[in-house]
Design an enzyme around this catalytic site. Structure first.
Site, mmCIF file in Angstrom:
data_model
loop_
_atom_site.group_PDB
_atom_site.id
_atom_site.type_symbol
_atom_site.label_atom_id
_atom_site.label_comp_id
_atom_site.label_asym_id
_atom_site.label_seq_id
_atom_site.Cartn_x
_atom_site.Cartn_y
_atom_site.Cartn_z
ATOM 1 N N SER A 1 0.829 -1.206 0.000
ATOM 2 C CA SER A 1 0.000 0.000 0.000
ATOM 3 C C SER A 1 0.861 1.253 0.000
ATOM 4 O O SER A 1 1.978 1.257 0.543
ATOM 5 C CB SER A 1 -0.893 -0.007 1.251
ATOM 6 O OG SER A 1 -1.485 1.244 1.462
ATOM 7 N N TYR A 61 -2.387 0.151 10.375
ATOM 8 C CA TYR A 61 -2.559 -0.567 9.107
ATOM 9 C C TYR A 61 -1.323 -0.403 8.229
ATOM 10 O O TYR A 61 -0.766 -1.384 7.713
ATOM 11 C CB TYR A 61 -3.794 -0.049 8.375
ATOM 12 C CG TYR A 61 -3.857 -0.515 6.937
ATOM 13 C CD1 TYR A 61 -4.151 -1.842 6.626
ATOM 14 C CD2 TYR A 61 -3.587 0.364 5.890
ATOM 15 C CE1 TYR A 61 -4.180 -2.271 5.311
ATOM 16 C CE2 TYR A 61 -3.621 -0.053 4.583
ATOM 17 C CZ TYR A 61 -3.917 -1.374 4.290
ATOM 18 O OH TYR A 61 -3.932 -1.797 2.973
ATOM 19 N N LYS A 66 1.706 -3.221 6.756
ATOM 20 C CA LYS A 66 2.163 -3.384 5.372
ATOM 21 C C LYS A 66 3.681 -3.211 5.275
ATOM 22 O O LYS A 66 4.365 -3.972 4.572
ATOM 23 C CB LYS A 66 1.451 -2.389 4.458
ATOM 24 C CG LYS A 66 -0.020 -2.678 4.252
ATOM 25 C CD LYS A 66 -0.241 -4.020 3.577
ATOM 26 C CE LYS A 66 -1.704 -4.275 3.258
ATOM 27 N NZ LYS A 66 -1.930 -5.590 2.623
#
Length: 361
Positions: A124, A148, A152
């Site tokens: 991402s 989040y 990643k």
């Protein structure tokens, strides 16, 4: 090749399964069902025109995952399986670390034990945090701003360390920006659980009457119309990039990390107006205070993906909106729309393994 697609019943995963099938690859899906619907599966099989075995497997379940690798001989893995909402990750960081990082570790260990050494990882643009300059290149500083994004980045680092330790392991880290749109058939698309956290599905739900109006966070940014600018990419373009990355690894026997975006920023209000043109419906909105941490403008430099993979985005923002609206108009309640059920594909368990693979759908 026979490809295991982890999270293959989800939004991006299901579109990528179709791209794989179109290139002649065989697809097996492992999905926990947390961020997906069982009703995507018969639609996916119908569009693919071939059997697509789908199994309910949480990647942290080492036994079930081992059975799956013992049952099939995979040539590569595409890894989409993750909890994925930025705001939710701030409220539940430990769950995100457990699911996204622990699941990736177990997957990598299982791949290594089975001798499967090609991985395409769904990363991402959140790994860049708030970038110092745009467009964002792959050599930009990595600085995450939420749990989040941290999952990643940690997963990318784990994969990189494995590639260093195991010189035959190849990985593609694909850092994508803002996926939107849907398959042109209108049969599969984005169906968020609960209130959407991304802009396009929220606009879709306002257009179809599920939501009253759109809240636009910030109207005083130094942008074309004062609203935030992002790089929106059609999910079909994104899906195609995963197959291009897989075939690049096979062809060149190299790992790769690339950005996936259009290279063009679109403001919130530009997207709203494009959607109004596509749908013929007015999208009521109100401008509210900025959210902490939101950057004014973030968009990709996708030139490395074009140079290495031969990939570039083909769909413009009008096409993204047309396809998103077609999906929402045909499926006003998402996958809760009734579909004809298809018999479940079942896996015969090897006698030497005691764990069980549960058929998902």
């Amino acid at each position: 090749m026979r490809i295991l697609v982890c999270g293959g019943a989800g939004y991006i995963g299901s579109h990528t399964c179709l791209s794989l099938a179109e290139r002649g690859h065989q697809v097996v899906v492992a999905d926990s069902g947390v961020n997906s619907s069982a009703r995507v599966v018969p639609r996916l099989r119908r569009l693919a025109g071939m059997p697509v075995p789908v199994h309910r497997v949480d990647l942290r379940d080492r036994g079930a995952l081992s059975v799956l690798f013992a049952t099939y001989r995979f040539d590569a893995v595409l890894h989409f399986a993750a909890l994925k909402a930025v705001g939710d990750s701030c409220r539940r960081p430990l769950e995100y670390f457990d699911n996204n990082i622990s699941g990736t570790i177990v997957l990598l260990q299982t791949m290594q034990a089975a001798g499967v050494r090609r991985l395409v990882f769904s990363s991402s643009a959140t790994v860049y945090g708030e970038p110092a300059q745009v467009p964002v290149r792959e050599d930009a500083a990595l600085s995450v701003m939420n749990p989040y994004g941290r999952t990643k980045l940690v997963a990318e680092q784990l994969i990189g360390d494995l590639c260093t330790a195991d010189t035959g392991f190849r990985a593609a880290n694909l850092r994508y920006f803002n996926p939107v749109g849907a398959h042109a058939s209108g049969l599969i698309g984005e169906d968020p659980c609960g209130e959407p956290t991304n802009l396009m599905p929220y606009i879709c739900q306002v257009a179809v009457g599920v939501r009253e109006k759109l809240r636009v966070f910030g109207g005083d940014y130094p942008t074309v119309d004062g609203t935030g600018v992002r790089d929106y990419i059609h999910v079909v373009d994104l899906a195609r990039a995963h197959v291009d990355a897989l075939e690049y690894m096979v062809r060149e026997d190299r790992s790769v990390t690339v950005n996936l975006g259009t290279g063009r920023g679109v403001s919130v209000l530009e997207l709203v107006h494009a959607f109004e043109r596509a749908s013929g419906r007015r999208i009521p909105y109100e401008i509210v205070d900025r959210r902490p941490g939101d950057a004014a403008s973030v968009f990709a430099d996708p030139s490395l993906a074009q140079e290495l993979l031969g990939w570039r985005a083909e769909f413009d923002v009008d096409a993204m909106c047309r396809d998103a609206w077609r999906w929402q108009a045909m499926n006003p309640e998402g996958y809760r729309t009734s579909v004809r059920r298809t018999p479940v594909m079942r896996v015969r368990r090897p006698k030497i393994v005691a764990a069980r693979v549960a058929d998902a759908y």
